[in-house]
Design a protein around this motif. Structure first.
Motif, PDB file in Angstrom:
ATOM      1  N   SER A  28      -4.707  -0.002   0.522  1.00  0.00           N
ATOM      2  CA  SER A  28      -3.650  -0.917   0.958  1.00  0.00           C
ATOM      3  C   SER A  28      -3.121  -1.845  -0.122  1.00  0.00           C
ATOM      4  O   SER A  28      -2.081  -2.470   0.066  1.00  0.00           O
ATOM      5  N   VAL A 153      -3.833  -6.065   1.134  1.00  0.00           N
ATOM      6  CA  VAL A 153      -2.436  -6.492   1.237  1.00  0.00           C
ATOM      7  C   VAL A 153      -2.261  -7.890   0.662  1.00  0.00           C
ATOM      8  O   VAL A 153      -1.300  -8.170  -0.058  1.00  0.00           O
ATOM      9  N   SER A 290       3.889  -4.685   7.209  1.00  0.00           N
ATOM     10  CA  SER A 290       4.242  -5.152   5.872  1.00  0.00           C
ATOM     11  C   SER A 290       5.745  -5.066   5.635  1.00  0.00           C
ATOM     12  O   SER A 290       6.369  -5.996   5.114  1.00  0.00           O
TER      13      SER A 290
END
Length: 480
Positions: A28, A153, A290
């Protein structure tokens, strides 16, 4: 409990935790930085997705070979080799100057991860085989696994905005070095492994090539419709390769990647089917959320990463809660509860609005979905290795990891394509929101299907007995 001579359970658990955090992080960490990577290296819109797929496909496709190698050549040796390869690929990828350089580096990272993950998980399984120590060890493993994926992230966003996208690759180098030191010092070499025959490399190539072509065919439907000769031919070749893989596994004179009889074990079959759907749903949801934050709400990379922090903390909290509940509830019960919570969170995400905000559209579903996901991580791993012979734990571990990564690639390819078709040619905040909302709703449906599998395929089991909970305290990491 029997621990191999020279083993240090505390250092072993620390090494496995660092390895799993690093491997999960790389699934990620690049997501938030994709726009900057595209601008810096000149990726096309379709080519950019292969920054994700190159890692996930080689990781998932070669995990079975990695598990078999761990069983045949020794877990410590495979761990050291995989860590060296992963760290070197991360370093080279950070210096990439062309799209092909980065895609190749990500693919090599996936190869290294395919060696690391099953060897580490098999090591954890054999070091903590039963009782309270096993529950605690798998709780720590699941927490680091979840934190790596969720915090990737956040870390990726901060590095992209305040350093450069190159650091989403460089960040792995010190972690790989730390894990190398822990493995070298704390992991016992183990007894000489049995070497009856060589692993089935042909099977690994067929599986990886088949999955890659399958994902390629699905992704390219944005340019070639499902009924076009290009798509039909690509998918047909992918199916032929996967059928050939099954044939090779049944007839090879070498040691097969996976003994197909393992799937007669309902725990193995059910856990991997559950895992495939969870991987598909989770990877897609992370991707859509996202993009929603950045492309619909206009949030920058660093702030987007920060907004994922409740998700990361929720997964860790769910993993810790699973340890406490694991002494009272059966693993299957925890899987069902966790799956229902995650499905509820994803369905809530499906209500996102182009006029929304973090506090109204993201925070609540993040907490619900992440706690549910964390609740099921440790129990899933424990179920997937129940009743598996010691010499096949590496294979079973590799299969579990493989099902998650293959599910992630297929899920992102399919749901991403569906979302793209819903968005249409006009990419406005409103149309993008519609596409992302549909993808998130379908992710919730995948989790509901996973819960149904847990209820119908997995056997009823009981929580650990009092005798197992009172297992030898010398086996606990705290004593190391």
């Amino acid at each position: 409990m029997v621990i191999e001579s020279g083993a240090r359970p505390g250092l072993t658990l620390a090494a496995v935790a660092v390895v799993q955090f690093m491997v999960s992080l790389d699934l990620s960490v690049v997501n938030v930085g994709l726009p900057q990577i595209a601008a810096g290296l000149g990726f096309s819109a379709v080519g950019l997705t292969w920054v994700i797929h190159a890692y996930a496909l080689t990781f998932g496709g070669l995990l079975l070979l990695g598990g078999k190698a761990a069983d045949r050549y020794g877990r410590k040796r495979v761990l050291l080799l995989g860590l060296g390869l992963f760290g070197l690929a991360s370093l080279v990828g950070g210096f990439a100057q062309e799209p092909g350089h980065l895609v190749a580096a990500r693919a090599v990272q996936g190869i290294g991860a395919a060696a690391l993950a099953p060897a580490a998980l098999a090591l954890l399984t054999t070091t903590f085989p039963t009782g309270k120590a096993r529950v605690r060890a798998f709780g720590i493993w699941s927490a680091t696994n979840a934190a790596g994926g969720a915090l990737g992230v956040l870390i990726g966003g901060l590095l992209t905005e305040y350093a450069s996208w190159h650091w989403v690759m460089f960040v792995n180098v010190p972690m790989a070095a730390c894990a190398l030191a822990l493995v070298w010092r704390g992991v016992a070499a183990g007894p000489p492994p049995a070497r009856s025959s060589r692993p089935d490399v042909l099977g690994a190539v067929l599986a990886t090539a088949g999955m890659t072509l399958l994902v390629f065919g699905v992704v390219r439907t944005d340019q070639y419709p499902w009924t076009s000769p290009v798509t039909v031919t690509t998918l047909a070749v992918a199916a032929a390769l996967l059928v050939a893989f099954v044939h090779v596994e049944r007839t090879t004179t070498r040691e097969p990647l996976i003994r197909l009889g393992l799937f007669a074990n309902r725990s193995v079959a059910g856990a991997n089917a559950y895992n495939l759907l969870v991987g598909a749903a989770l990877a897609s949801a992370f991707y859509f959320v996202s993009l929603y934050l950045q492309r619909v709400l206009g949030t920058g990379p660093a702030l987007t990463g920060l907004m994922f922090l409740p998700l990361a903390l929720g997964v860790v909290a769910g993993s810790v809660l699973a340890v406490k509940l694991g002494y009272r509830l059966a693993p299957r019960t925890l899987l069902v509860i966790g799956g229902l919570l995650t499905a509820t969170g994803f369905a809530w995400f499906g209500l996102i609005s182009p006029d929304g905000a973090f506090t109204t559209d993201v925070l609540g579903p993040s907490i619900v979905a992440s706690v549910g996901f964390g609740l099921g991580l440790g129990p899933l791993v424990s179920i997937a290795t129940v009743g598996v012979a010691r010499h096949e734990t590496g294979t079973a571990s590799g299969l579990l990891n493989s099902s998650r990564q293959i599910g992630a690639s297929l899920g992102l390819a399919v749901l991403g394509t569906v979302a793209h078709h819903r968005t249409g040619q006009t990419a406005t905040p409103e149309t993008l929101n519609d596409g992302y909302a549909l993808g998130l709703t379908l992710s919730a449906a995948l989790l509901a299907a996973a819960v149904l599998i847990a209820l119908t395929v997995l056997r009823r089991t009981s929580p650990p007995s009092r005798a197992e909970q009172a297992d030898d305290r010398d086996s606990l990491p705290a004593r190391d």
